[in-house]
Design a protein around this motif. Structure first.
Motif, short mmCIF file in Angstrom:
data_model
loop_
_atom_site.label_atom_id
_atom_site.label_comp_id
_atom_site.label_asym_id
_atom_site.label_seq_id
_atom_site.Cartn_x
_atom_site.Cartn_y
_atom_site.Cartn_z
N GLU A 91 28.67 4.01 31.53
CA GLU A 91 28.38 2.75 31.93
C GLU A 91 29.80 1.88 32.26
OE1 GLU A 91 25.84 0.68 29.62
OE2 GLU A 91 23.95 1.89 29.76
N ARG A 92 29.45 1.11 33.11
CA ARG A 92 30.44 0.08 33.36
C ARG A 92 31.97 0.37 33.73
NH1 ARG A 92 29.03 -5.46 32.55
NH2 ARG A 92 26.98 -5.38 32.27
N TYR A 116 22.21 4.55 22.14
CA TYR A 116 23.61 3.97 22.17
C TYR A 116 24.40 4.09 21.16
CZ TYR A 116 22.57 1.80 26.65
OH TYR A 116 22.51 1.87 28.08
N ASP A 148 30.04 -2.45 25.91
CA ASP A 148 30.43 -2.90 27.29
C ASP A 148 31.93 -3.22 27.39
OD1 ASP A 148 27.74 -2.87 27.90
OD2 ASP A 148 27.70 -5.03 28.34
N GLY A 217 19.97 -6.92 25.96
CA GLY A 217 19.52 -5.80 26.67
C GLY A 217 19.70 -6.00 28.30
N TRP A 218 18.68 -5.68 29.10
CA TRP A 218 18.78 -5.93 30.27
C TRP A 218 18.43 -7.48 31.04
CZ3 TRP A 218 21.31 -2.06 32.19
CH2 TRP A 218 21.04 -0.65 32.15
N GLN A 250 24.40 -10.73 35.00
CA GLN A 250 25.31 -10.38 33.89
C GLN A 250 26.79 -10.34 34.49
OE1 GLN A 250 24.36 -6.97 31.62
NE2 GLN A 250 24.87 -7.67 29.90
N TRP A 269 20.16 -7.29 37.23
CA TRP A 269 19.51 -5.95 36.71
C TRP A 269 17.91 -6.24 36.79
CZ3 TRP A 269 22.98 -2.39 36.05
CH2 TRP A 269 24.43 -2.74 35.39
C1 DGJ Z 1 23.54 -4.65 28.52
C2 DGJ Z 1 24.72 -3.91 28.88
O1 DGJ Z 1 25.68 -4.96 29.40
C3 DGJ Z 1 24.53 -3.08 30.22
O2 DGJ Z 1 25.64 -2.30 30.62
C4 DGJ Z 1 23.61 -2.01 29.41
O3 DGJ Z 1 24.11 -1.38 28.49
C5 DGJ Z 1 22.30 -2.73 28.93
N1 DGJ Z 1 22.71 -3.63 27.94
C6 DGJ Z 1 21.32 -1.55 28.25
O4 DGJ Z 1 20.37 -2.28 27.56
#
Ligand code: DGJ
Length: 310
Positions: A91-92, A116, A148, A217-218, A250, A269
């Motif tokens: 991710e990211r 996670y 993140d 979360g999202w 976000q 998202w």
């Molecule tokens: C928030 C994070 O910023 C995203 O990159 C991702 O990991 C989501 N949470 C997953 O729920």
């Protein structure tokens, strides 16, 4: 006049949706390279490039389950698939060019694909901005959790990796070694216990600004920013930017265009259907020590290559 609608599907030059979520833009030799998550098939990270931030050419799936992997001097795990053959989670992704080793160095958040709990960072390198990256594996910096994340390159060539530690409670700022392949020091620990995610950094008039989201979360939430006159801190108390949902986004990254415009890129998202997630691009203003974004539906590129919002 070329036009993008915020929060809708953005297409590449072949007419396919752009898959570059949680991403980053690196400007290199006349092109903006956009790296981001691509969770389709066996892909992890894809790269697009553009000269104007509107016409995006798909370049490569730079990391997939089949990417070459080799360890470097850090003790890492280089597995890009789980034992059951399923995908892990990257991710990211963020990428910088390192002058010393003449390589593009990528840092990304690694998870095992199930939960996670690994909370690690991973690195990869390539001789080209959009070639097949060689994966060098994941690790926990100094044993800390790392979720993140972002990279930031200072004017003097010093690079920083910023990531959420201690189950996201604290935001760590690490200075990187001069080849960007390992961490040199834990330079600062910001906002302990405030649960900040999705960091993006910009420097303006010798002040460093980090914008982040809260941890939901999202689902989007109120964006906040902090500032400091050194990446090592002390970092200020967080202040709001944008509205209570950061305009339903976000933070992904901040771009300073070739002609000096500051742009906020956010992920919008879709928590129910990840592949339906989209992007927003907004003008970012820094004035009197405050970071501001305002919402506009339309982003337009004029014939004189100026980006305007309506
Ligand atoms: C928030 C994070 O910023 C995203 O990159 C991702 O990991 C989501 N949470 C997953 O729920």
């Amino acid at each position: 006049m070329k036009e993008l609608m915020n929060g809708t599907k953005w297409m590449d030059m072949d007419g396919n949706p752009i898959h570059a979520h949680g991403g980053y833009i690196l400007f290199y030799e006349g092109y903006y390279y956009w790296y981001g998550e691509d969770r389709r098939e066996n892909y992890y990270i894809s790269c697009y490039r553009s000269k104007d931030l509107f016409n995006w050419e798909f370049r490569n799936h730079i990391i997939t389950t089949e990417s070459k992997a080799s360890k470097i001097r850090i003790r890492t795990s280089i597995l890009l698939k789980r034992e059951d053959g399923k995908k892990v989670n990257l991710e990211r992704p963020k990428v910088l060019f390192n002058e010393k080793i003449q390589k593009f160095v990528l840092w990304v958040h690694f998870e095992n694909g199930v939960d996670y709990r690994d909370a690690a960072c991973a690195i990869a390198t390539c001789d080209r901005p959009d070639g097949d990256f060689i994966y060098h594996g994941h690790f926990n910096p100094y044993g800390y959790m790392s979720r993140d994340c972002t990279l930031f390159l200072d004017d003097d060539g010093t690079a920083y990796f910023v990531s959420a530690a201690r189950d996201n409670a604290d935001l760590h700022i690490y200075r990187l070694q001069d080849d960007y392949l390992n961490i040199a020091s834990l330079a600062a620990r910001g906002w302990q216990g405030e649960y900040r995610e999705a960091p993006a950094i910009v420097k303006q008039d010798n002040i460093y600004y980090i914008c982040t989201s809260f941890c939901t979360g999202w689902a989007p939430n109120q964006g906040k920013f902090g500032k400091a006159s050194s990446m090592e801190g002390p970092w200020s108390v967080l202040e709001d930017f944008g509205d209570e949902t950061t305009y339903d986004s976000q933070p992904a990254f901040i771009v300073r265009t070739e002609n000096g415009q500051l742009l906020y890129f956010g992920d919008r998202w879709d928590g129910q259907d990840y592949f339906n997630s989209s992007y927003i691009m907004l003008p970012l203003e820094i004035m009197d020590g405050k970071m501001t974004i305002n919402f506009f539906h339309q982003v337009m590129l004029t014939d004189t290559e100026e980006i305007i919002f309506k």
